[in-house]
Design a protein around this motif. Structure first.
Motif, short mmCIF file in Angstrom:
data_model
loop_
_atom_site.label_atom_id
_atom_site.label_comp_id
_atom_site.label_asym_id
_atom_site.label_seq_id
_atom_site.Cartn_x
_atom_site.Cartn_y
_atom_site.Cartn_z
N ALA A 98 0.83 -1.20 0.00
CA ALA A 98 0.00 0.00 0.00
C ALA A 98 0.86 1.25 0.00
CB ALA A 98 -0.92 0.00 1.22
N LYS A 99 0.26 2.34 -0.52
CA LYS A 99 0.87 3.66 -0.44
C LYS A 99 -0.10 4.56 0.30
CE LYS A 99 4.14 3.89 -4.25
NZ LYS A 99 4.59 4.69 -5.41
N TRP A 100 0.47 5.32 1.24
CA TRP A 100 -0.35 6.19 2.08
C TRP A 100 0.26 7.57 2.09
CZ3 TRP A 100 0.74 7.50 7.59
CH2 TRP A 100 -0.31 8.22 8.18
N HIS A 101 -0.56 8.60 1.89
CA HIS A 101 -0.07 9.97 1.85
C HIS A 101 -0.20 10.60 3.23
CE1 HIS A 101 -0.36 14.33 0.13
NE2 HIS A 101 0.85 14.02 0.59
N ASP A 102 0.97 10.85 3.86
CA ASP A 102 0.99 11.55 5.14
C ASP A 102 1.76 12.85 4.91
OD1 ASP A 102 0.60 12.07 7.84
OD2 ASP A 102 2.26 10.83 8.50
N ASN A 103 2.75 13.17 5.72
CA ASN A 103 3.62 14.32 5.41
C ASN A 103 4.35 14.08 4.10
OD1 ASN A 103 2.94 15.70 7.76
ND2 ASN A 103 4.51 14.64 8.95
N SER A 104 4.65 12.83 3.84
CA SER A 104 5.19 12.38 2.56
C SER A 104 4.50 11.08 2.21
CB SER A 104 6.71 12.21 2.66
OG SER A 104 7.02 11.22 3.63
N VAL A 105 4.85 10.50 1.10
CA VAL A 105 4.23 9.25 0.67
C VAL A 105 4.98 8.08 1.28
CG1 VAL A 105 3.60 7.82 -1.29
CG2 VAL A 105 3.43 10.31 -1.46
N VAL A 106 4.26 7.21 1.96
CA VAL A 106 4.83 6.04 2.63
C VAL A 106 4.41 4.78 1.89
CG1 VAL A 106 4.97 4.74 4.78
CG2 VAL A 106 4.76 7.23 4.84
N THR A 107 5.38 3.95 1.55
CA THR A 107 5.09 2.67 0.90
C THR A 107 5.34 1.55 1.91
OG1 THR A 107 5.83 3.56 -1.22
CG2 THR A 107 5.59 1.18 -1.06
N ILE A 108 4.34 0.73 2.14
CA ILE A 108 4.43 -0.31 3.17
C ILE A 108 3.94 -1.64 2.61
CG2 ILE A 108 2.10 0.16 4.09
CD1 ILE A 108 3.30 -0.35 6.91
N ALA A 109 4.53 -2.73 3.08
CA ALA A 109 4.12 -4.08 2.68
C ALA A 109 3.99 -4.95 3.93
CB ALA A 109 5.13 -4.69 1.71
N SER A 110 3.05 -5.90 3.91
CA SER A 110 2.84 -6.75 5.07
C SER A 110 2.20 -8.07 4.64
CB SER A 110 1.93 -6.03 6.08
OG SER A 110 1.66 -6.87 7.19
N ASN A 111 2.48 -9.11 5.42
CA ASN A 111 1.81 -10.39 5.22
C ASN A 111 1.00 -10.80 6.45
OD1 ASN A 111 3.83 -11.04 6.99
ND2 ASN A 111 4.54 -12.86 5.88
N CYS A 112 0.83 -9.83 7.39
CA CYS A 112 0.09 -10.16 8.61
C CYS A 112 -0.86 -9.04 9.05
CB CYS A 112 1.04 -10.52 9.74
SG CYS A 112 2.22 -9.21 10.16
N HIS A 113 -0.67 -7.81 8.55
CA HIS A 113 -1.56 -6.70 8.90
C HIS A 113 -2.14 -6.10 7.62
CE1 HIS A 113 -0.27 -6.92 13.03
NE2 HIS A 113 0.99 -6.70 12.70
N TYR A 114 -3.43 -5.77 7.65
CA TYR A 114 -4.10 -5.22 6.48
C TYR A 114 -4.41 -3.75 6.70
CZ TYR A 114 -4.47 -10.13 5.34
OH TYR A 114 -4.18 -11.44 5.06
N TRP A 115 -5.04 -3.12 5.71
CA TRP A 115 -5.34 -1.69 5.83
C TRP A 115 -6.53 -1.42 6.75
CZ3 TRP A 115 -6.57 -4.69 1.65
CH2 TRP A 115 -7.91 -4.76 1.30
N ASN A 116 -7.41 -2.40 6.88
CA ASN A 116 -8.56 -2.24 7.76
C ASN A 116 -8.21 -2.69 9.18
OD1 ASN A 116 -10.45 -1.18 5.97
ND2 ASN A 116 -10.82 -3.20 5.07
N PRO A 117 -8.77 -2.02 10.21
CA PRO A 117 -9.67 -0.86 10.11
C PRO A 117 -8.90 0.44 9.92
CG PRO A 117 -9.36 -1.46 12.40
CD PRO A 117 -8.60 -2.49 11.60
N ILE A 118 -9.55 1.39 9.24
CA ILE A 118 -8.98 2.72 9.09
C ILE A 118 -9.22 3.51 10.38
CG2 ILE A 118 -9.05 4.86 7.77
CD1 ILE A 118 -7.93 2.57 6.19
N ILE A 119 -8.16 4.11 10.91
CA ILE A 119 -8.29 4.88 12.14
C ILE A 119 -7.95 6.35 11.87
CG2 ILE A 119 -7.74 2.90 13.62
CD1 ILE A 119 -4.91 4.10 13.89
N LYS A 120 -8.24 7.21 12.82
CA LYS A 120 -7.92 8.63 12.72
C LYS A 120 -6.67 8.92 13.56
CE LYS A 120 -11.56 9.96 10.30
NZ LYS A 120 -11.46 10.61 8.96
#
Length: 343
Positions: free
Chosen positions: A280-302
């Protein structure tokens, strides 16, 4: 009877001979026992060599037999091979006589320097009140310490693998990893953080690196895995992983470019998923690219961030995927280990 009480009784008895006697008697007793151990080792070495009868070494120390009641306490120290000392000593035409207890004291001093680190090791034996360490100075003579340090080796340097730059400590690494695995359950954590670790070293070696701006700038760079308490551990298989990856490591993953992600609002998330891994790519202060085989994007938190509302700097809330949250939660584990290694 406690140790201090025993010393008080010895000092009281000693004052019957020398009324001006002080606790400096500790150094005298330590030196006497050290000389006894050296003579005892010479006797043991001559017996191991197969010498018999008249060829067995006869101690020249005049009070050797007076201290023979200590012989039972000088058991073999199996963890250290005296062959490795002898090989290095023979190379330099040096006769090395090291007693079992002296090796133990040497290791104890090294452990002490883990939290009490002088600028120079010789400072422990200086007579200056601000640098002298009575515990070290009364336990071992300075010259004996540096003699052991000069010739101690963790392996036989004549049989090193030419392709392994860490061959001199490879056996030590193996034993450490075995012990770490054996006691991992006691660490009380199912999450580990894997990252680079710098082992401090300022000498000359082909694998020494310099990383500017790090707590430990000079040393050996190793890969380590640690729990949140800083317990070092290395597991070989069945590991779930979550981590930040470089964009060029995901050439076959159809994610938008970082340049395009920067134009989207903060909190924007794009992801791709296979049968085993999610990237996944997530836009924060900069763009973060992350990969995982045990954690998913859900749930979305604030998560709270500093941004701008109507051109005024203020607190804002940004959507954050669960994989980022878990990564940030446990990535400090290697930081704890680094603080332990930093002198």
């Amino acid at each position: 009877m406690k140790k201090n009480q025993a010393w008080d009784l010895i000092l009281e008895k000693y004052k019957e001979i020398d009324p001006d006697g002080t606790m400096a008697i500790k150094n005298k007793i330590t030196n006497i026992r050290t000389c006894y151990r050296r003579e005892l080792k010479k006797v043991a070495d001559s017996l191991k060599s197969g010498a018999g009868g008249e060829d067995v070494y006869i101690p020249s120390l005049w009070y050797f037999y007076e201290l023979d009641f200590l012989r039972d306490q000088e058991e073999a120290f199996e963890s250290v091979s005296t062959v490795d000392f002898d090989v290095e000593a023979l190379k330099r035409n040096h006769t090395l006589n090291v007693a079992t207890q002296e090796i133990r004291v040497y290791i104890a001093i090294l452990l002490l320097t883990g939290y009490l680190t002088p600028k120079y090791m010789r400072m422990f034996w200086q007579v200056k009140s601000d640098t002298h360490n009575e515990l070290v100075a009364s336990s071992m003579r300075r010259n004996i310490f540096f003699e052991i340090q000069q010739f101690v080796h963790l392996c036989d340097s004549t049989t090193l693998s030419p392709n392994d730059k860490f061959a001199k400590v490879r056996e030590y690494f193996t034993k450490l990893n075995t012990n770490f695995k054996a006691h991992f359950e006691k660490a009380g954590s199912s999450h580990t953080s894997i990252d680079e670790t710098i082992v401090p070293y300022f000498g000359r070696h082909g694998t020494k690196q310099h990383i500017h701006g790090k707590p430990i700038r000079f040393g050996y760079k190793l890969w380590s895995a640690a729990t949140r308490h800083g317990y070092l551990y290395l597991r070989d298989q069945n590991v779930g992983g979550t981590g930040i990856v470089r964009e060029n490591r995901l050439e076959n993953c159809k994610l938008p470019s970082s340049k395009g992600m920067r134009k989207k609002p903060r909190g924007e998330l794009c992801h791709q998923m296979s049968s085993e891994i999610i990237a996944a790519k997530w836009h924060d202060n900069s763009v973060v690219t992350i990969a995982s085989n045990c954690h998913y994007w859900n749930p979305i938190i604030k998560v709270n961030r500093i941004g701008f509302i109507n051109k005024k700097r203020s607190k804002i809330q940004v959507d954050c995927p669960a994989s980022i949250k878990m990564y940030n939660k446990y990535r400090v584990e290697l930081t704890v280990l680094t603080k332990m290694l930093t002198p």
